[in-house]
Write a protein that holds these residues in place. Structure first.
Motif, mmCIF file in Angstrom:
data_model
loop_
_atom_site.group_PDB
_atom_site.id
_atom_site.type_symbol
_atom_site.label_atom_id
_atom_site.label_comp_id
_atom_site.label_asym_id
_atom_site.label_seq_id
_atom_site.Cartn_x
_atom_site.Cartn_y
_atom_site.Cartn_z
ATOM 1 N N TYR A 247 0.840 -1.204 0.000
ATOM 2 C CA TYR A 247 0.000 0.000 0.000
ATOM 3 C C TYR A 247 0.875 1.255 0.000
ATOM 4 O O TYR A 247 0.648 2.189 -0.782
ATOM 5 C CB TYR A 247 -0.928 -0.005 1.223
ATOM 6 N N ASN A 248 1.886 1.289 0.848
ATOM 7 C CA ASN A 248 2.757 2.457 0.926
ATOM 8 C C ASN A 248 3.570 2.653 -0.350
ATOM 9 O O ASN A 248 3.824 3.791 -0.766
ATOM 10 C CB ASN A 248 3.698 2.338 2.133
ATOM 11 N N LEU A 249 3.977 1.536 -0.972
ATOM 12 C CA LEU A 249 4.731 1.630 -2.222
ATOM 13 C C LEU A 249 3.855 2.206 -3.333
ATOM 14 O O LEU A 249 4.260 3.151 -4.034
ATOM 15 C CB LEU A 249 5.239 0.243 -2.630
ATOM 16 N N VAL A 250 2.661 1.657 -3.491
ATOM 17 C CA VAL A 250 1.737 2.157 -4.527
ATOM 18 C C VAL A 250 1.377 3.616 -4.256
ATOM 19 O O VAL A 250 1.317 4.446 -5.179
ATOM 20 C CB VAL A 250 0.469 1.281 -4.578
ATOM 21 N N LYS A 251 1.162 3.937 -2.989
ATOM 22 C CA LYS A 251 0.795 5.315 -2.633
ATOM 23 C C LYS A 251 1.910 6.291 -3.000
ATOM 24 O O LYS A 251 1.638 7.393 -3.499
ATOM 25 C CB LYS A 251 0.489 5.389 -1.135
ATOM 26 N N ARG A 252 3.167 5.895 -2.781
ATOM 27 C CA ARG A 252 4.284 6.780 -3.112
ATOM 28 C C ARG A 252 4.404 6.976 -4.620
ATOM 29 O O ARG A 252 4.652 8.085 -5.097
ATOM 30 C CB ARG A 252 5.586 6.203 -2.542
ATOM 31 N N VAL A 253 4.208 5.905 -5.377
ATOM 32 C CA VAL A 253 4.257 6.012 -6.841
ATOM 33 C C VAL A 253 3.148 6.939 -7.336
ATOM 34 O O VAL A 253 3.375 7.811 -8.194
ATOM 35 C CB VAL A 253 4.118 4.615 -7.489
ATOM 36 N N VAL A 254 1.955 6.782 -6.782
ATOM 37 C CA VAL A 254 0.822 7.643 -7.165
ATOM 38 C C VAL A 254 1.107 9.093 -6.789
ATOM 39 O O VAL A 254 0.807 10.020 -7.555
ATOM 40 C CB VAL A 254 -0.475 7.148 -6.495
ATOM 41 N N ASP A 255 1.700 9.302 -5.608
ATOM 42 C CA ASP A 255 2.048 10.662 -5.178
ATOM 43 C C ASP A 255 2.984 11.332 -6.185
ATOM 44 O O ASP A 255 2.799 12.504 -6.544
ATOM 45 C CB ASP A 255 2.730 10.633 -3.800
#
Length: 459
Positions: A247-255
């Motif tokens: 979740y944190n990895l995907v969230k950072r990429v989206v950010d």
């Protein structure tokens, strides 16, 4: 909700859906359809109409565009515009992909104008109709805090939903409370501990009364637990949603992707705003301030300067009040439209912040609030964000304790879908002036009084 209100609500939802769906179907069959599908291709028409209905209803529920009695007429119309406007735009994109070329946009624009007119008429007539025929619920407020008057003032704008007929102390729960509760259609528990209210809640549920509570922090934390069927005794396990790797990895990429895209698209607006600030008083364009983010790390947040130079002498925090004379002319505009927050996109790109998360607080505020509410530090388990629960469902002058409750709700429910939902809702909230409402002078001087009394209740 009583039967009459439910029936009125369904009638109003169906009527606006029929109008908006009808206008879209009309332009589809009269203009776009014949140019995209063969006459015998009924599947193309059917899939397009079903897709439009799903998207429009989903966006309408997200933006609460069908809640005609809960919000102002202007906000309801705007919510409808966002719902059918995004649905129209999505389907227009589909038409272009099917055609492998741009299709004429003018019929679509005319359809949007017709839909907007229909939404305005529906909101104007529908609100009066529902208020006239849907009687507000007779409501009892059971209070466990001294500052109940401040809470009751928030109901002034929704008097058509609740009629607060009586306010009683939670002390009544020690006696024959059924006689006190029985005559009312709705019961609101304001800052009453779960131990005191549990028996009354079961009674209200059995009597089919509308039931509302202001949750305690421990109750919000329970939302982070998930069922585990390991043995025949029901158990629940805390999920630690904020620490999930993927979740944190995907969230950072989206950010990163969203912040880069936003900087490119908004660059003309950012340059124009910077120029306007500079021309007004020749002062600095940006305002920098130290804030706390995940694990208490400190970073400098970027904002467009909306106040006079040295608005906070000596760096001492002075809450912004309604009509604050320190706000510049340009500042009033950019604060109302939230443009002053746009430079924080750079903070997101750098990794100081995320798109979605609790608002990063000033260092002195974190220290002050944590003394009054130890649980406040729990917000620091996740990275601070541009937008979040407190920004969408609260206001600028929402109390620290209420902001904490909103932020904890996000922390315990985190998911990519929830982040997407909050990003879409931010589009709406940027144009709702009430959400930027400042503190009154009295409120500014008493910001922490509420947290003290609430902390006593929790204990």
């Amino acid at each position: 909700m009583n039967n009459r209100k439910f029936a009125l609500s369904m009638i109003m939802k169906f009527s606006i859906f029929a109008l908006q769906f009808g206008f879209f179907a009309m332009v589809l069959f009269q203009y776009y359809g014949p140019r995209l599908f063969r006459r015998a291709d009924s599947i193309g028409y059917a899939v397009t109409l079903i897709l439009y209905a799903i998207v429009y209803v989903a966006l309408g529920n997200l933006f609460r565009a069908f809640k005609i009695t809960d919000y102002s007429i202007a906000e309801t119309i705007f919510s409808q515009f966002l719902s059918f406007g995004m649905a129209d735009l999505l389907l227009y994109g589909e038409f272009c992909m099917i055609r492998h070329n741009y299709v004429n946009l003018i019929p679509g624009i005319l359809t949007v104008l017709c839909q907007l007119l229909a939404a305005a008429c529906w909101a104007l007539v529908g609100k009066r109709f529902t208020i006239a025929f849907g009687k507000p619920e007779k409501t009892l407020v059971i209070s466990g805090a001294d500052n109940v008057n401040e809470f009751l003032q928030k109901f002034d704008k929704i008097g058509h939903i609740f009629t607060i007929e009586k306010v009683v102390s939670a002390d009544i729960l020690k006696g024959d409370w059924k006689k006190e509760v029985a005559p009312y259609q709705a019961v609101i528990f304001y800052e009453v501990s779960s131990k005191k209210r549990s028996e009354v809640i079961w009674y209200c549920m059995q009597s089919r009364k509308s039931l509302y509570i202001t949750p305690q922090l421990s109750e919000i934390t329970m939302e982070g637990f998930g069922a585990r069927h390991l043995i025949d005794t029901p158990m629940m396990k805390y999920e630690y949603r904020s620490e999930r790797f993927w979740y944190n990895l995907v969230k950072r990429v989206v950010d990163i992707l969203l912040s880069l895209t936003a900087l490119i698209l908004l660059s003309p607006l950012l340059l124009l705003t910077a120029l306007a600030i500079k021309l007004e008083d020749r002062g600095p364009v940006f305002y920098k301030q130290k804030r706390c983010t995940k694990n208490g790390e400190v970073f400098e947040i970027l904002k467009f300067r909306s106040m006079i130079v040295d608005a906070e002498k000596g760096g001492k925090s002075i809450p912004c009040r309604s009509g604050d004379p320190r706000i510049t002319r340009v500042g009033r505009v950019i604060r109302k439209l939230r443009i002053d927050e746009f430079p924080q996109i750079i903070n997101v790109l750098k990794g100081d912040m995320s798109i979605v998360g609790p608002r990063p607080e000033r260092i002195e505020h974190v220290e002050e609030y944590t003394k009054e509410i130890p649980e406040f530090s729990y917000r620091l388990r996740v990275k601070g964000g541009l937008t979040g629960y407190a920004q969408i469902y609260g206001k600028y002058n929402t109390s620290p304790y209420d902001k904490l409750r909103l932020d904890l709700q996000y922390i315990e429910k985190q998911s990519i879908l929830l982040d997407l939902k909050l990003i879409l809702l931010t589009i709406k909230i940027m144009f709702v002036p009430e959400s930027t409402e400042g503190f009154t002078e009295e409120k500014s001087a008493q910001m922490t009084e509420k947290t003290k009394s609430i902390n006593e209740i929790e204990e």
